[in-house]
Write an enzyme that holds these catalytic residues in place. Structure first.
Site, PDB file in Angstrom:
ATOM      1  N   LYS B  56     -39.927  13.733 -13.869  1.00 50.96           N
ATOM      2  CA  LYS B  56     -41.018  13.136 -14.467  1.00 50.96           C
ATOM      3  C   LYS B  56     -42.270  13.882 -14.481  1.00 50.96           C
ATOM      4  O   LYS B  56     -43.216  13.623 -15.358  1.00 50.96           O
ATOM      5  CB  LYS B  56     -41.407  11.743 -13.889  1.00 50.96           C
ATOM      6  CG  LYS B  56     -40.051  10.727 -14.314  1.00 50.96           C
ATOM      7  CD  LYS B  56     -40.259  10.252 -15.542  1.00 50.96           C
ATOM      8  CE  LYS B  56     -39.451   8.952 -15.941  1.00 50.96           C
ATOM      9  NZ  LYS B  56     -39.354   8.529 -17.497  1.00 50.96           N
ATOM     10  N   SER B  81     -41.676   2.003 -13.708  1.00 56.63           N
ATOM     11  CA  SER B  81     -40.542   1.425 -12.831  1.00 56.63           C
ATOM     12  C   SER B  81     -40.639   2.272 -11.353  1.00 56.63           C
ATOM     13  O   SER B  81     -40.211   1.987 -10.344  1.00 56.63           O
ATOM     14  CB  SER B  81     -39.407   1.315 -13.177  1.00 56.63           C
ATOM     15  OG  SER B  81     -38.642   2.405 -13.412  1.00 56.63           O
ATOM     16  N   GLU B 207     -25.735   6.448 -19.404  1.00 57.94           N
ATOM     17  CA  GLU B 207     -26.428   5.172 -19.111  1.00 57.94           C
ATOM     18  C   GLU B 207     -25.461   4.296 -18.054  1.00 57.94           C
ATOM     19  O   GLU B 207     -24.429   4.412 -17.975  1.00 57.94           O
ATOM     20  CB  GLU B 207     -26.504   4.268 -20.422  1.00 57.94           C
ATOM     21  CG  GLU B 207     -27.874   4.713 -21.413  1.00 57.94           C
ATOM     22  CD  GLU B 207     -27.921   3.796 -22.663  1.00 57.94           C
ATOM     23  OE1 GLU B 207     -26.937   3.563 -23.253  1.00 57.94           O
ATOM     24  OE2 GLU B 207     -29.018   3.080 -22.709  1.00 57.94           O
ATOM     25  N   GLY B 211     -26.834  -1.537 -18.814  1.00 59.29           N
ATOM     26  CA  GLY B 211     -28.143  -1.248 -19.583  1.00 59.29           C
ATOM     27  C   GLY B 211     -27.657  -0.078 -20.724  1.00 59.29           C
ATOM     28  O   GLY B 211     -28.143   0.950 -20.753  1.00 59.29           O
ATOM     29  N   ASP B 213     -28.252   0.135 -24.092  1.00 58.56           N
ATOM     30  CA  ASP B 213     -29.061  -0.194 -25.190  1.00 58.56           C
ATOM     31  C   ASP B 213     -28.858   1.350 -25.964  1.00 58.56           C
ATOM     32  O   ASP B 213     -28.862   1.010 -27.219  1.00 58.56           O
ATOM     33  CB  ASP B 213     -30.424  -0.418 -24.805  1.00 58.56           C
ATOM     34  CG  ASP B 213     -30.909   0.483 -23.771  1.00 58.56           C
ATOM     35  OD1 ASP B 213     -30.553   0.609 -22.737  1.00 58.56           O
ATOM     36  OD2 ASP B 213     -32.090   1.120 -23.987  1.00 58.56           O
TER      37      ASP B 213
END
Lengths: 322, 322
Positions: B56, B81, B207, B211, B213
């Site tokens: 990140k 998060s 994933e 989750g 998606d």
């Protein structure tokens, strides 16, 4: 160089050439957080990322690879509290021969399993009542195996010294080198290489408080034994320095720092949470000495050997859940 | 290149130049054991060894460093998060400004502490009842802060893509790249770089089963939401792909593999015991997919992003003590 020093920089260089390709050239880790905490530039030599998870492969492979072909074909043997066992087992596999390993029955599960996993035959003994050297020697004689001792051998010491040789080749000048001490083979080899390359370097050993046999021996000027150490540092549970290793270390080691089990736990946690790397208790001892400010007059550039990372996930959790 | 793809290889290269010196060029790990287990040559890009412990930082620093000086001086804000929180907090510190971070009140302790440790102000919210985007945007507007989103920004995506750029620069040709998917920023950036450099490469996302998606969205050809995922992979608890990330991923991602929490645990244990490296659940997801043989038709040379290692020692023990 005094006659008593039976391992030289050239021996370490020869070992480096011999293990090249078989052993990893392990990475050197830096951490800004660590540097800030200890007030020095610290270079961490990651022998936990060595093959089989510890520096021991360097010495075992160097020694085994020098056996005559006929001897190698007969097989090799070793006695060890764990990492040397795996090292000899893996060296045997790599060199296409078999290995028999004498291990304490209370050795960590991960180490027993890994040794068996490399295809070695395991013979267990009781660490409190039996003599592993006698068992190992009898077994080797009986079956015609070459016994590769964990530290009392010039080829083993020279092999372990390649860790310091690589570190100095990679990072250059160091003011100090901090090295875990069990039987004394790693520090003997590392001190041999380091002092020859950087005569002004200070070489500091780290022992568990409960097993300060090398510290006492250096102070006494002769090998002194201590009661069988009770410590979580299973790789450093030696009760007396080796004869050969002590003959080197008394000339080259500048001092010994001691760490308690809680220092080892703190260092393992620091390595896990901040460095994201796994260290077994013995493997964390040199780092522990730094974090606990147990190394006096720490100079600017400091090399540290992270000597091993063989600890199962459950055992790790158990150790840290004090 | 279709108009919808708003990030290019050149953007990733620009990001690489911009983060150079601030971010680590993380090491690539190999493991013979892993190769044997999965039947491929696997190259592990260790973003758990990135600054603040996850990929990140690449995107956050790239985005923050491109703000106008007047804006940067007013401060930056983020909602996350966990790892993006730390990334923005550290980027702010490195760039000499302040950060306000909106974090779920149930974020892992290690991540909350680390974010505070980098000097950021933390505002918590309830992940089940409150909307972090709304809170973040309101806060940014109120205080005049620049909001750096966790993935919905071309500079963030380009920054994350530098992980794949570095990996390919270091190891060369790869047949596949396996990348964890949360909001989709990491894989969008990585796929952008990888497909431009190696047009034949297969890019596979991973994933959590709970989750999925992005998998559902790719199959439907439009963004689909799932119920708020319950998974130990706290970094992948997204319930709908980002609009921007999905616009990239629908063009460049070849498939999605799913892993369950037990696969994540197994991969974390494997990383700990065999690789001696620490992965958080999300960070282990791409490795988990390989170990669980959830990636179909695995080709010869496979790159894997180990995306993060921010897990406290206690939490790690708790997760593995099933």
């Amino acid at each position: 160089m005094p006659d008593t020093q039976r391992v030289t920089l050239q021996d370490v260089r020869d070992a480096a050439e011999r293990i090249s390709g078989a052993a990893h050239r392990t990475p050197v880790l830096r951490s800004r957080t660590l540097d800030a905490l200890v007030g020095a530039e610290v270079f961490l030599k990651c022998e936990n990322l060595q093959r089989m998870g510890a520096f021991k492969f360097r010495g075992a492979y160097n020694a085994a690879s020098r056996l005559r072909a006929e001897q190698l074909a007969k097989g090799i043997a070793a006695y060890s509290s764990g990492n040397h066992a795996q090292a000899v087992a893996l060296a045997a596999r790599e060199l296409g021969t078999s290995a028999v390993i004498v291990m304490p029955s209370d050795a960590p599960r991960a180490k027993l399993e890994a040794t068996a996993g490399y295809g070695a035959e395991i013979v267990t003994y009781d660490r409190c009542t039996e003599d592993r050297v006698a068992i190992g020697e009898a077994l080797a004689a009986e079956r015609g195996l070459a016994l590769i001792p964990p530290y009392e051998h010039p080829h083993v010491i020279a092999g372990q010294g390649t860790a310091a040789l690589e570190l100095i080749e990679e990072v250059g000048e160091l003011d100090a080198l901090v090295v875990p001490v069990g039987g004394g083979g790693l520090i003997a080899g590392c001190a041999t290489a380091a002092k020859a390359l950087l005569p002004a370097i200070r070489v500091v050993g780290v022992e568990p408080e409960a097993g300060d046999d090398t510290k006492r021996s250096l102070e006494a000027g002769r090998r002194v034994s201590v009661p069988l150490p009770r410590t979580i540092a299973d790789g450093q549970a030696a009760d007396i320095p080796g004869e050969l290793t002590f003959s080197v270390n008394r000339l080259l080691v500048d001092g010994i720092s001691l760490v308690g089990d809680d220092h080892l736990r703190d260092a393992m946690r620091f390595a896990f949470e901040r460095l994201k790397t796994v260290l077994e208790p013995s493997g964390a001892s040199a780092l522990a000495a730094l974090l606990a400010h147990r190394v006096d007059a720490l100079p600017r550039r400091v090399g540290v050997i992270l000597s091993g990372g063989n600890v199962g996930a459950e055992r790790f959790a158990e150790l840290l859940g004090r």
